[in-house]
Design a protein around this motif. Structure first.
Motif, PDB file in Angstrom:
ATOM      1  N   VAL A   1     155.791  36.818  35.045  1.00 37.60           N
ATOM      2  CA  VAL A   1     156.864  35.947  35.013  1.00 37.60           C
ATOM      3  C   VAL A   1     157.183  34.938  36.234  1.00 37.60           C
ATOM      4  O   VAL A   1     156.807  35.427  37.216  1.00 37.60           O
ATOM      5  N   VAL A   2     157.251  33.761  35.950  1.00 35.72           N
ATOM      6  CA  VAL A   2     157.382  32.567  37.033  1.00 35.72           C
ATOM      7  C   VAL A   2     158.790  31.986  37.262  1.00 35.72           C
ATOM      8  O   VAL A   2     159.082  31.147  38.035  1.00 35.72           O
ATOM      9  N   GLY A   3     159.693  32.351  36.252  1.00 37.52           N
ATOM     10  CA  GLY A   3     160.938  31.710  36.328  1.00 37.52           C
ATOM     11  C   GLY A   3     162.067  32.853  35.449  1.00 37.52           C
ATOM     12  O   GLY A   3     161.626  33.340  34.446  1.00 37.52           O
ATOM     13  N   GLY A   4     163.079  33.143  36.095  1.00 33.81           N
ATOM     14  CA  GLY A   4     163.928  33.903  35.250  1.00 33.81           C
ATOM     15  C   GLY A   4     163.784  35.496  35.177  1.00 33.81           C
ATOM     16  O   GLY A   4     164.324  36.123  34.545  1.00 33.81           O
ATOM     17  N   MET A   5     163.315  35.987  36.163  1.00 33.15           N
ATOM     18  CA  MET A   5     163.111  37.342  36.607  1.00 33.15           C
ATOM     19  C   MET A   5     164.487  38.055  36.689  1.00 33.15           C
ATOM     20  O   MET A   5     164.539  39.103  36.214  1.00 33.15           O
ATOM     21  N   GLU A   6     165.366  37.347  37.156  1.00 33.37           N
ATOM     22  CA  GLU A   6     166.973  37.935  37.189  1.00 33.37           C
ATOM     23  C   GLU A   6     167.515  38.205  35.983  1.00 33.37           C
ATOM     24  O   GLU A   6     168.212  38.943  35.762  1.00 33.37           O
ATOM     25  N   LEU A   7     167.021  37.395  34.826  1.00 32.69           N
ATOM     26  CA  LEU A   7     167.428  37.659  33.603  1.00 32.69           C
ATOM     27  C   LEU A   7     166.816  38.875  32.961  1.00 32.69           C
ATOM     28  O   LEU A   7     167.344  39.634  32.146  1.00 32.69           O
ATOM     29  N   VAL A   8     165.609  39.069  33.348  1.00 30.43           N
ATOM     30  CA  VAL A   8     164.687  40.372  32.898  1.00 30.43           C
ATOM     31  C   VAL A   8     165.362  41.360  33.488  1.00 30.43           C
ATOM     32  O   VAL A   8     165.551  42.596  32.772  1.00 30.43           O
ATOM     33  N   ASP A   9     165.900  41.428  34.842  1.00 29.17           N
ATOM     34  CA  ASP A   9     166.551  42.591  35.401  1.00 29.17           C
ATOM     35  C   ASP A   9     167.932  42.834  34.665  1.00 29.17           C
ATOM     36  O   ASP A   9     168.394  43.941  34.587  1.00 29.17           O
ATOM     37  N   ASN A  10     168.558  41.932  33.916  1.00 25.96           N
ATOM     38  CA  ASN A  10     169.708  41.942  33.143  1.00 25.96           C
ATOM     39  C   ASN A  10     169.636  42.523  31.804  1.00 25.96           C
ATOM     40  O   ASN A  10     170.794  43.101  31.088  1.00 25.96           O
ATOM     41  N   ILE A  11     168.290  42.763  31.312  1.00 24.80           N
ATOM     42  CA  ILE A  11     168.298  43.486  29.821  1.00 24.80           C
ATOM     43  C   ILE A  11     168.632  44.754  29.944  1.00 24.80           C
ATOM     44  O   ILE A  11     168.691  45.795  30.985  1.00 24.80           O
ATOM     45  N   LYS A  12     169.415  45.260  28.778  1.00 22.17           N
ATOM     46  CA  LYS A  12     170.234  46.584  28.696  1.00 22.17           C
ATOM     47  C   LYS A  12     168.843  47.615  28.903  1.00 22.17           C
ATOM     48  O   LYS A  12     167.848  47.533  28.202  1.00 22.17           O
ATOM     49  N   LYS A  13     169.408  48.545  29.672  1.00 18.51           N
ATOM     50  CA  LYS A  13     168.500  49.976  30.144  1.00 18.51           C
ATOM     51  C   LYS A  13     168.583  50.725  29.001  1.00 18.51           C
ATOM     52  O   LYS A  13     169.768  50.924  28.171  1.00 18.51           O
ATOM     53  N   GLY A  14     167.584  51.382  28.672  1.00 19.14           N
ATOM     54  CA  GLY A  14     167.717  52.520  27.935  1.00 19.14           C
ATOM     55  C   GLY A  14     167.797  54.008  28.475  1.00 19.14           C
ATOM     56  O   GLY A  14     168.240  54.166  29.860  1.00 19.14           O
ATOM     57  N   ASP A  15     167.893  55.078  27.926  1.00 17.17           N
ATOM     58  CA  ASP A  15     168.316  56.266  28.191  1.00 17.17           C
ATOM     59  C   ASP A  15     167.079  56.789  28.828  1.00 17.17           C
ATOM     60  O   ASP A  15     166.010  57.262  28.290  1.00 17.17           O
ATOM     61  N   GLN A  16     167.004  57.201  30.189  1.00 19.67           N
ATOM     62  CA  GLN A  16     165.825  57.951  30.845  1.00 19.67           C
ATOM     63  C   GLN A  16     165.287  59.138  30.181  1.00 19.67           C
ATOM     64  O   GLN A  16     164.223  59.376  30.297  1.00 19.67           O
ATOM     65  N   ALA A  17     166.574  59.993  29.678  1.00 21.26           N
ATOM     66  CA  ALA A  17     165.931  61.284  28.919  1.00 21.26           C
ATOM     67  C   ALA A  17     165.078  61.001  28.038  1.00 21.26           C
ATOM     68  O   ALA A  17     164.517  61.914  27.181  1.00 21.26           O
ATOM     69  N   GLN A  18     165.466  59.803  27.265  1.00 19.94           N
ATOM     70  CA  GLN A  18     165.077  59.292  25.759  1.00 19.94           C
ATOM     71  C   GLN A  18     163.608  58.490  26.075  1.00 19.94           C
ATOM     72  O   GLN A  18     163.387  57.772  25.200  1.00 19.94           O
ATOM     73  N   ASN A  19     162.877  58.672  27.251  1.00 14.53           N
ATOM     74  CA  ASN A  19     161.969  57.685  27.583  1.00 14.53           C
ATOM     75  C   ASN A  19     162.195  56.286  27.422  1.00 14.53           C
ATOM     76  O   ASN A  19     161.504  55.356  27.009  1.00 14.53           O
ATOM     77  N   GLY A  20     163.549  55.897  27.834  1.00  8.55           N
ATOM     78  CA  GLY A  20     163.890  54.554  27.919  1.00  8.55           C
ATOM     79  C   GLY A  20     164.299  53.951  26.544  1.00  8.55           C
ATOM     80  O   GLY A  20     164.660  52.738  26.377  1.00  8.55           O
ATOM     81  N   ALA A  21     164.293  54.824  25.517  1.00  9.33           N
ATOM     82  CA  ALA A  21     164.960  54.208  24.041  1.00  9.33           C
ATOM     83  C   ALA A  21     166.209  53.549  24.375  1.00  9.33           C
ATOM     84  O   ALA A  21     167.087  54.182  25.044  1.00  9.33           O
TER      85      ALA A  21
END
Length: 195
Positions: free
Chosen positions: A158-178
């Protein structure tokens, strides 16, 4: 006298590097742009280290295969995975139970391991246990992960917009990130294309 000679050589070299700077700019043919809900993420692809994997990703981009595909596995502090074009298209054929298990109609790819490191912003190809099973899925790193070095193929960064990647909805850690009701890649294109 030596100081003047050094200064002259330095001036010549500085001029050379400044003149060459435009040539070092991003290559539009190897720049992938992913439109997310918050804007565009720009990825510099690396055909120099993974020519076959990059070529397949570019073909899928140009076929429109990645448009509306979910970020189905997102682990906070690790990575965001997407690219399941078979089961991950949220506009058609999305299958919450199978997303992450599919690929594309193209053949699986041989590993193209390199000496590059998995650090924040690096894009790698997802695969099954077989190192030669990457197909269409890829992931973007949130943070360094040295255990992946030499185990997964790196295709870009990534060379631009990494802060937008940071905003991607996270998954459930207990479900391996699903991720339930995941974010998606709205549109993916190669910068050289006029679409």
């Amino acid at each position: 006298m030596q100081l003047k000679t050094f200064a002259a050589v330095f001036a010549i070299l500085a001029g050379f590097f400044l003149a060459a700077a435009p040539a070092l700019a991003a290559d539009p043919e190897n720049t992938m742009i992913i439109t997310l809900k918050d804007g565009d993420v720009t990825i510099a692809l690396r055909p120099d280290i993974a020519p076959r994997n990059v070529a397949q990703v570019k073909k899928l981009v140009r076929d429109g295969a990645y448009d509306n595909v979910a970020f189905h596995r997102v682990i906070d502090g690790f990575m965001a995975q997407t690219g399941d074009v078979k089961f991950g298209n949220m506009e058609k054929d999305y299958n919450a139970d199978r997303v992450g298990t599919g690929g594309s109609d193209l053949p699986d790819l041989p590993a193209e391991f390199s000496n590059e490191h998995f650090v924040r912003g690096v894009v790698g190809m997802a695969r099954a246990q077989d190192p030669n099973s990457a197909n269409s899925q890829f992931f973007i790193m949130f943070a360094p992960a040295a255990p992946l070095d030499g185990q997964y193929t790196i295709i870009g960064e990534v060379v631009g917009g990494m802060e937008l990647v940071d905003n991607i909805k996270k998954g459930d850690q207990a479900q391996n990130g699903a991720v339930t009701d995941p974010d998606r890649m709205i549109k993916v294109r190669i910068a050289a294309d006029k679409k």
